[in-house]
Design an enzyme around this catalytic site. Structure first.
Site, mmCIF file in Angstrom:
data_model
loop_
_atom_site.group_PDB
_atom_site.id
_atom_site.type_symbol
_atom_site.label_atom_id
_atom_site.label_comp_id
_atom_site.label_asym_id
_atom_site.label_seq_id
_atom_site.Cartn_x
_atom_site.Cartn_y
_atom_site.Cartn_z
ATOM 1 C CB THR A 4 -0.934 0.048 1.226
ATOM 2 O OG1 THR A 4 -0.149 0.030 2.414
ATOM 3 C CG2 THR A 4 -1.931 -1.096 1.217
ATOM 4 C CG ASN B 155 0.467 3.991 4.389
ATOM 5 O OD1 ASN B 155 -0.209 3.198 3.747
ATOM 6 N ND2 ASN B 155 1.095 3.645 5.485
ATOM 7 C CD GLU C 52 -2.938 1.265 5.753
ATOM 8 O OE1 GLU C 52 -3.053 0.114 5.294
ATOM 9 O OE2 GLU C 52 -2.714 1.504 6.954
#
Length: 180
Positions: free
Chosen positions: A40, A42, A117
Site C-alpha cells: 500500500t 499511505n 492506505e
C-alpha cells in the site's frame, strides 16, 4: 469478525463521488507488503477523505514524481526507508491505475491513528515513497471490518481488489481514468 456485507456497485456514479484529491506518499507500518503481500501507498487523511465513513473504496490513481532530494528516513518501527520521490518510476508506471483505498483505523492491527492506505493495482519495480499520488475515489465497497485471522483479512482484501476491477470496467467509471 462482522460478516462482510454484499457489495452493490451502481452503474452510474452517485454523489458524493468522485472525490478528487492528492497526497504525498508517506512511509507506513510496512505491513502491507511484508505481512500481507499486498503493498500500500499511505497518504495523509485529508479533510475530504476524513468526511467519508471508515471503510474500503475504489477509484483511480496515478503517481507523480517530485523533484526533491532523495533521502533515507526512519519509520515508526525504527526501519530506514529510502524516499526516492518517485524518480525511479518508469514511464509505464506513470499511467493511471485502479486503486482500492482503505480509510480507517485497521482494527486488526489496533491502529491508534486513522490512515488512508492505497493499494495500486499494478506491480511496480521500485518503491516510490515521497511521490505525489493523485486520486479519484469513485465509490464505496464496504465498511471497515475486524478479522480473527490474517488469512481472512487477506481474502477480503483480494475480494476488494476484484470488486474494484469490475466496478472500474463500467463505462461511467472508465471515463474518469483520464481526469486525474
Amino acid at each position: 469478525m462482522t460478516s462482510r456485507p454484499e457489495t452493490k456497485i451502481p452503474d452510474e456514479i452517485t454523489s458524493p463521488y468522485p472525490i478528487i484529491g492528492a497526497g504525498t506518499i508517506e512511509s507506513g507500518f510496512g505491513r502491507g507488503s511484508a505481512e500481507l503481500g499486498i503493498p500500500t501507498a499511505n497518504i495523509p487523511v485529508t479533510s475530504e477523505l476524513n468526511k467519508l465513513e471508515t471503510g474500503i473504496y475504489y477509484g483511480w490513481c496515478r503517481l507523480v514524481p517530485r523533484n526533491q532530494e532523495c533521502a533515507a528516513k526512519q519509520r515508526s518501527d525504527g526501519k530506514k526507508v529510502y524516499f526516492n520521490n518517485g524518480t525511479k518510476l518508469a514511464d509505464d508506471e506513470l499511467e493511471t491505475f485502479p486503486m482500492a483505498m482503505s480509510i480507517g483505523w485497521n482494527p486488526f492491527y489496533n491502529n491508534e491513528t486513522k490512515t488512508a492506505e492505497v493499494h495500486i493495482i499494478h506491480k511496480f519495480r521500485e518503491n516510490f515513497y515521497g511521490a505525489d499520488l493523485r486520486y479519484a475515489v469513485m465509490g464505496h465497497i464496504r465498511p471497515e471490518l475486524n478479522y480473527t485471522t490474517k488469512e481472512a483479512l487477506i481474502a477480503d482484501i483480494n475480494k476488494d481488489i476484484e470488486i474494484t476491477k469490475d466496478a472500474l470496467s463500467k463505462p461511467s467509471y472508465e471515463k474518469y481514468r483520464t481526469k486525474i
